[in-house]
Structure formats: structure tokens, C-alpha cells
Design an enzyme around this catalytic site. Sequence first.
Site, PDB file in Angstrom:
ATOM      1  N   ARG A  35      11.016 -47.381  40.731  1.00 45.80           N
ATOM      2  CA  ARG A  35      12.135 -47.042  41.638  1.00 45.80           C
ATOM      3  C   ARG A  35      13.308 -48.006  41.449  1.00 45.80           C
ATOM      4  NH1 ARG A  35       8.552 -45.424  46.893  1.00 45.80           N
ATOM      5  NH2 ARG A  35       8.279 -43.259  46.278  1.00 45.80           N
ATOM      6  N   LYS A 198      -4.149 -27.241  49.258  1.00 46.74           N
ATOM      7  CA  LYS A 198      -4.093 -26.381  50.440  1.00 46.74           C
ATOM      8  C   LYS A 198      -2.948 -25.382  50.464  1.00 46.74           C
ATOM      9  CE  LYS A 198      -6.455 -29.527  53.494  1.00 46.74           C
ATOM     10  NZ  LYS A 198      -6.323 -30.424  54.633  1.00 46.74           N
ATOM     11  N   GLY A 354       4.076 -35.167  44.407  1.00 52.55           N
ATOM     12  CA  GLY A 354       3.218 -36.272  43.995  1.00 52.55           C
ATOM     13  C   GLY A 354       2.226 -35.983  42.892  1.00 52.55           C
ATOM     14  N   GLY A 377       8.344 -35.635  49.363  1.00 59.48           N
ATOM     15  CA  GLY A 377       8.664 -34.864  50.567  1.00 59.48           C
ATOM     16  C   GLY A 377      10.043 -34.228  50.505  1.00 59.48           C
TER      17      GLY A 377
END
Length: 397
Positions: A35, A198, A354, A377
Site C-alpha cells: 500500500r 456465499k 480479497g 469492500g
Amino acid sequence: MLTMNSFNFAGKKAIIRVDFNVPLNSSFEITDDSRIRAAIPTIKKILKDGGSVILMSHLGRPKEGPTEKYSLKHLIPDLKTKLGVDIKFAPDCIGEEAHTMAAALKPGEVLLLENLRFYKDEEKGNPEFAKKLAELADVYVNDAFGTAHRAHASTTIIAEFFPGKSMFGYIMENEVSSIDKVMLDPKKPFTAILGGAKVSTKITIIENLLGKVDNLIIGGGMTYTFIKAMGGHVGNSLVEEEFVEMAKTVLAKAREKGVNLYLPVDGINADKFDNDAQTSVSPIDQVPEGWMGLDIAGESIKKFSEVIENSKTILWNGPMGVFEMPNFQKGTVEIAKAIARATAKGAFSLVGGGDSVAALNQFGMTDKVSYVSTGGGALLEYIEGQVLPGIKAIRGY
Ligand code: AMP
């Protein structure tokens, strides 16, 4: 809208919201500096122009105000090496000292502010707090895509205090233009590949994508909720019972919208959730009792690869199987390879979220796709069709 390349920073003080939320070990050494590395071009361009830089970031999730463990001072040596200049440090991100240090900054100098999240006002998006940060500088640069989906003081609210004087840094510019290429103006055929555990966490994405894609490939654990919805036998595979009805609705919507929805036709089953489990291959809707599907098998790989290789735009989020276990990673590896082949033939491929990024890293394939998104996100919310506050604050939508 201002851009990094068109703006001359000479004589200006730029406050940059960076994402320096890096992992530190118990000796406060950085264990993954990607980062920080990513933000260097933005910082260097400003310094090279003859501007000065004020860096602000969060680090971790401090609950009780200032905490040694979460101090940004631990990043000073690394930043000094990467930028080749001394790093001044303000031990409080607002207040008298930060103000004096910012005012004294000369062209080419860098000031790092202490962790923004030592103040609750940061995450609350308190305008008073944002104003105090804004007073330190002449222009605002947001280069923290990872927090662009949060309306925090330093990511969003602060832009109000820089009318006509705020812009994206290079990371944000790249993220936004790459995602827009896929979501706003995709070359056809456009194929989205969704995997992972999921359905529940991906349902809004699926619904949004059904209005945009030509092909939707579904793999990974969420397959089995769909297979169950279609009346198949799923054994002990991962199924979200409360989403079976929703899966039926998705299947119907795909038909209605003329989207080709591809589910795996065969899978690799295991007798337990373990790399050393016994395995067998079966049609995807005939998982034997007591067994669970942990990867896609040969016929599915063939079909999915063919669809991917005929695509001009590709979006990939989520692995095709339990890729963390070597015996169940083939499906994910082969899909990554198909995306790489399509990319080599000129398709634009965006990979994000991710686990697909982790998979690409693990296979050493990050440079084989067009763009790897850095924002987990934030990317997911963007492809759900949401407007991200950090982006809107700068470009207005
Ligand atoms: P997500 O965070 O939803 O993208 O899910 C990623 C996780 O899904 C990874 O840790 C995979 O191991 C897991 N996963 C993928 N396929 C399966 C599967 N067939 N059964 C159980 N877990 C899976």
C-alpha cells in the site's frame, strides 16, 4: 475536474489521504508494504513539481484514542527510504503543533500526520474535524481507494473545504477509470465470473450485474445454493437455505434479461473439508450423500474457459473452489489462466475482491490481467451499483 497530471503543485501544500493501513509485526516492522509502494508515484509527482506533502491515513482500528501499536510513526523509516527525503512527523493530526509544522513546510518536504482514527471524529465524518485537517493545506488529494466507500472526515467531508481544489491521486484515478471501463462502458461480450463461499454476500452484485453482462459465470461454494434451487443433490456442500428462493429468482431474472448464466456442470467432491480428503468427480447436481463439492471439475473448466476466451470485458471476483488447499485449487488456477489468455488477446480484465486477488498472487499471475483492484469492500460496493462517497466528493457522482 483537476487531475494529477494537469495540476502544477509548485509552491502548494497538498494534503493527501493515503491508505497506509499496513500490517506490522510485534517489533512494529512492516510485513507487507504494497500500500505504501502504491502511493509513492502520487507523492513524488507533487514533490517533483515543487510542492510539499502532508500525509494522512488510518492504521488499524484503535478503540481508545492514541495507542502506541497503531502509531503511524512506525512507518517513518520505510517512507524515508522510499521517498529519499526526511519525514517530519506530527504526533497529533490536528492542533497547534500540526498547524505550525504544516505552515513551516517548504517545497519538497513531507509531513506525516499521526493516525486519524485516534479521533472518533474521523469515522463519524465530523465537519469540524475535517475543517481542521483542511486548514493545513492548499489542495486535497484522495489516493485511498480502500476507504472510498466510507464517508469519513478525511475521505469525503474534507473535500467540501477545497472547492475546485480537490483531485484523485494516481491510485484512485486508476481504480476509478478501470472500474468505470467495466461497469459503465464495457466492450461486448462482457463476462462476470463470481465465486467464493456465499451467495448472501454477493447477491446485490449479482442483481446489479444481471443488467449489464452478457455472461454470468458462477462457481465456488455459492454454486450449491443454485443447484439446490434447481432440485439437484448437493450432499454436504455449502448451502445457504435462506437463499434458495433468492437463487430461483436470480435464475428467472437471468432468463428474462437474456443473460447466459453458467453454473458448473461437474465438481470435485471430498468426504471431508480437508486437503487430504478422499475425492471423487460427479455431475454438479449429484454430489453423494455425506460428500461436499470443493472445486469445479474438467467439463466446467472447459466450458467456462471457452466463454471467458470469447469475451472482450471480464470481471472476476471470488475463487472457483477452496483454492487455499492445493488439491482444490485447479478450478481457480485454470479460470485465472483463461482470463490471462483472453487478456493477451486484447480483452480488458478486472480482478478484485480479497480472495481472487490472493489467488492471483499465490499463482504469480497478477501481471497477466489488465487491472487488479486494491479495494476489497470499496470495489464490491462499486460493482453493487452504489455511489461511493469518496469518489462523489471529488467528481460529483
Ligand atoms: P468470499 O470471501 O465469499 O469470496 O469466499 C472466499 C472463500 O470461499 C475462500 O476461502 C474459498 O476457500 C471458499 N470457497 C470456494 N469454493 C468453496 C466451496 N466449494 N466450498 C466451501 N468454500 C468454498
